[in-house]
Design an enzyme around this catalytic site. Structure first.
Site, PDB file in Angstrom:
ATOM      1  N   TYR A  84       4.111 -14.882 -21.984  1.00  0.00           N
ATOM      2  CA  TYR A  84       3.336 -14.629 -23.194  1.00  0.00           C
ATOM      3  C   TYR A  84       1.851 -14.656 -22.928  1.00  0.00           C
ATOM      4  O   TYR A  84       1.407 -15.054 -21.845  1.00  0.00           O
ATOM      5  CB  TYR A  84       3.714 -15.630 -24.295  1.00  0.00           C
ATOM      6  CG  TYR A  84       3.195 -17.042 -24.095  1.00  0.00           C
ATOM      7  CD1 TYR A  84       3.709 -17.874 -23.106  1.00  0.00           C
ATOM      8  CD2 TYR A  84       2.182 -17.543 -24.904  1.00  0.00           C
ATOM      9  CE1 TYR A  84       3.235 -19.159 -22.940  1.00  0.00           C
ATOM     10  CE2 TYR A  84       1.691 -18.844 -24.739  1.00  0.00           C
ATOM     11  CZ  TYR A  84       2.224 -19.642 -23.755  1.00  0.00           C
ATOM     12  OH  TYR A  84       1.751 -20.915 -23.579  1.00  0.00           O
TER      13      TYR A  84
ATOM     14  N   LYS B 102       2.638 -17.828 -16.953  1.00  0.00           N
ATOM     15  CA  LYS B 102       2.565 -18.226 -18.373  1.00  0.00           C
ATOM     16  C   LYS B 102       3.902 -17.939 -19.056  1.00  0.00           C
ATOM     17  O   LYS B 102       4.051 -16.985 -19.820  1.00  0.00           O
ATOM     18  CB  LYS B 102       1.398 -17.494 -19.063  1.00  0.00           C
ATOM     19  CG  LYS B 102       0.958 -18.141 -20.377  1.00  0.00           C
ATOM     20  CD  LYS B 102      -0.378 -17.598 -20.832  1.00  0.00           C
ATOM     21  CE  LYS B 102      -0.750 -17.998 -22.254  1.00  0.00           C
ATOM     22  NZ  LYS B 102      -0.916 -19.439 -22.456  1.00  0.00           N
TER      23      LYS B 102
ATOM     24  N   GLU C 227      -3.691 -30.711 -16.320  1.00  0.00           N
ATOM     25  CA  GLU C 227      -4.324 -29.992 -17.435  1.00  0.00           C
ATOM     26  C   GLU C 227      -3.796 -30.552 -18.745  1.00  0.00           C
ATOM     27  O   GLU C 227      -2.954 -31.460 -18.752  1.00  0.00           O
ATOM     28  CB  GLU C 227      -4.039 -28.484 -17.335  1.00  0.00           C
ATOM     29  CG  GLU C 227      -2.566 -28.146 -17.316  1.00  0.00           C
ATOM     30  CD  GLU C 227      -2.268 -26.673 -17.021  1.00  0.00           C
ATOM     31  OE1 GLU C 227      -3.099 -25.804 -17.330  1.00  0.00           O
ATOM     32  OE2 GLU C 227      -1.175 -26.414 -16.492  1.00  0.00           O
TER      33      GLU C 227
ATOM     34  N   LEU D 269      -2.232 -23.553 -15.220  1.00  0.00           N
ATOM     35  CA  LEU D 269      -2.402 -22.179 -15.697  1.00  0.00           C
ATOM     36  C   LEU D 269      -3.852 -21.756 -15.437  1.00  0.00           C
ATOM     37  O   LEU D 269      -4.777 -22.542 -15.638  1.00  0.00           O
ATOM     38  CB  LEU D 269      -2.100 -22.079 -17.195  1.00  0.00           C
ATOM     39  CG  LEU D 269      -2.141 -20.623 -17.674  1.00  0.00           C
ATOM     40  CD1 LEU D 269      -0.899 -19.874 -17.225  1.00  0.00           C
ATOM     41  CD2 LEU D 269      -2.302 -20.538 -19.178  1.00  0.00           C
TER      42      LEU D 269
HETATM   43  N1  PLP Z   1      -3.214 -24.478 -19.600  1.00  0.00           N
HETATM   44  C1  PLP Z   1      -2.078 -24.302 -20.285  1.00  0.00           C
HETATM   45  C2  PLP Z   1      -0.867 -25.080 -19.881  1.00  0.00           C
HETATM   46  C3  PLP Z   1      -2.027 -23.409 -21.370  1.00  0.00           C
HETATM   47  O1  PLP Z   1      -0.878 -23.246 -22.065  1.00  0.00           O
HETATM   48  C4  PLP Z   1      -3.201 -22.695 -21.730  1.00  0.00           C
HETATM   49  C5  PLP Z   1      -3.192 -21.696 -22.799  1.00  0.00           C
HETATM   50  O2  PLP Z   1      -2.955 -21.881 -23.929  1.00  0.00           O
HETATM   51  C6  PLP Z   1      -4.367 -22.930 -21.011  1.00  0.00           C
HETATM   52  C7  PLP Z   1      -4.336 -23.807 -19.934  1.00  0.00           C
HETATM   53  C8  PLP Z   1      -5.651 -22.230 -21.362  1.00  0.00           C
HETATM   54  O3  PLP Z   1      -5.594 -20.851 -21.028  1.00  0.00           O
HETATM   55  P1  PLP Z   1      -6.452 -19.791 -21.818  1.00  0.00           P
HETATM   56  O4  PLP Z   1      -7.884 -20.223 -21.679  1.00  0.00           O
HETATM   57  O5  PLP Z   1      -6.198 -18.510 -21.107  1.00  0.00           O
HETATM   58  O6  PLP Z   1      -6.000 -19.808 -23.228  1.00  0.00           O
END
Ligand code: PLP
Length: 286
Positions: A35, A149, A181, A206
């Site tokens: 997603y 993701k 994270e 991620l």
């Molecule tokens: N880390 C995780 C586990 C996430 O699910 C997300 C996104 O929601 C992020 C980091 C941040 O990613 P982004 O800045 O692309 O939304």
């Protein structure tokens, strides 16, 4: 009930109550899906090309066919924003390997499912962005490919609930003593000598689109950045802490495990970065 949204499912725009996916869909049976969440400001998409690029990366990592070309995906995003008169919030996109007889092996000729919907929400003026959040540290029990993701989100859901039960807003996950994270965001600290610290990219986290944008803006503002892992103890002793994510932008973290970070209120570096991020995102939104 509020007015029904128009959502997109496999080629059609339909009222949300009419949208249907097969019970054999591998997204449903195996979490065999990926997603993206793109934020919307003033009816425009923030950093959409980067979300598309990450989608391709996730699909490739799982040998999953793409559901549509980039131009079509973009057109559907824009149609959903228009049909739902969305000014601020997000567009959610999910691709799965589609319906097939239940079997761990991938089907030979998958027909991917594509679902998209909008969610209206205040982003720029979200209370958490102004006042900050409290986080609880929890063990990171997720799988080893967090850089993909996928919709396999039960571990971070459990972490979020542990945080809520402890009176916190979110969890920071910890592995081998180091913060990986947040449940749905990247974790950052500001050291007492003013450097921004966030974990380096790997399969452990991620690769956040917001993380990359904030890094770019911070460099332009002459801030020092260290891409490295940090411990919970270092975070507790940091001057400031914050998270980044598409819909959270830059959100201050004011407490970790019940101990206040810095003065226990959003710090100057975080507040400045959030303002820069909001201004630049509005400017870059298309
Ligand atoms: N880390 C995780 C586990 C996430 O699910 C997300 C996104 O929601 C992020 C980091 C941040 O990613 P982004 O800045 O692309 O939304």
């Amino acid at each position: 009930m509020s007015m029904e949204r128009t959502v997109y499912v496999n080629g059609a725009f339909v009222a949300e109550g009419e949208a249907k996916i097969s019970v054999f869909d591998r997204g449903f049976l195996f979490a065999d899906g990926v997603y993206e969440v793109t934020s919307v400001l003033g009816g425009k998409l923030v950093d959409f090309p980067f979300h598309l690029r990450r989608l391709h990366r996730s699909l490739a990592a799982l040998d999953m066919p793409g559901p549509a070309g980039d131009a079509e995906l973009e057109a559907i995003h824009r149609a959903l924003i228009a049909k739902n008169a969305l000014d601020e919030g997000m567009v959610y996109l999910q691709v799965t390997r589609g319906a097939a007889d239940r079997d761990f092996a991938y089907p030979a000729a998958p027909e991917p499912s594509l679902v998209m919907f909008t969610q209206a929400r205040a982003l720029a003026d979200a209370p958490a962005g102004v006042h900050g959040i409290k986080v609880l540290t929890v063990p990171d029990i997720r799988w080893g490919r967090r850089d993909i993701k996928t919709v396999q989100l039960l571990a971070p859901s459990m972490a979020k609930m542990m945080a809520r039960r402890a009176g916190c807003d979110d969890a920071w996950m910890v592995e081998d003593g180091f913060v990986t994270e947040g449940t749905s965001n990247n974790a950052w600290i500001v050291t007492t000598d003013g450097a921004l610290v966030t974990r380096a990219l790997s399969a452990a986290i991620l690769h956040g689109i917001t993380r990359a944008a904030v890094m770019e803006y911070a460099r332009e503002a002459q801030m020092r950045i260290e891409e490295r892992a940090f411990t919970v103890a270092e975070a507790m002793g940091a001057a400031e802490a914050f998270i980044t994510a598409a819909t959270a932008f830059v959100t201050p973290v004011v407490a970790i495990d019940g101990r206040q970070v810095g003065d226990g209120v959003p710090g100057p570096v975080t507040t400045r970065l959030r303002a820069i991020y909001v201004a630049e995102s509005r400017r870059r939104a298309r």
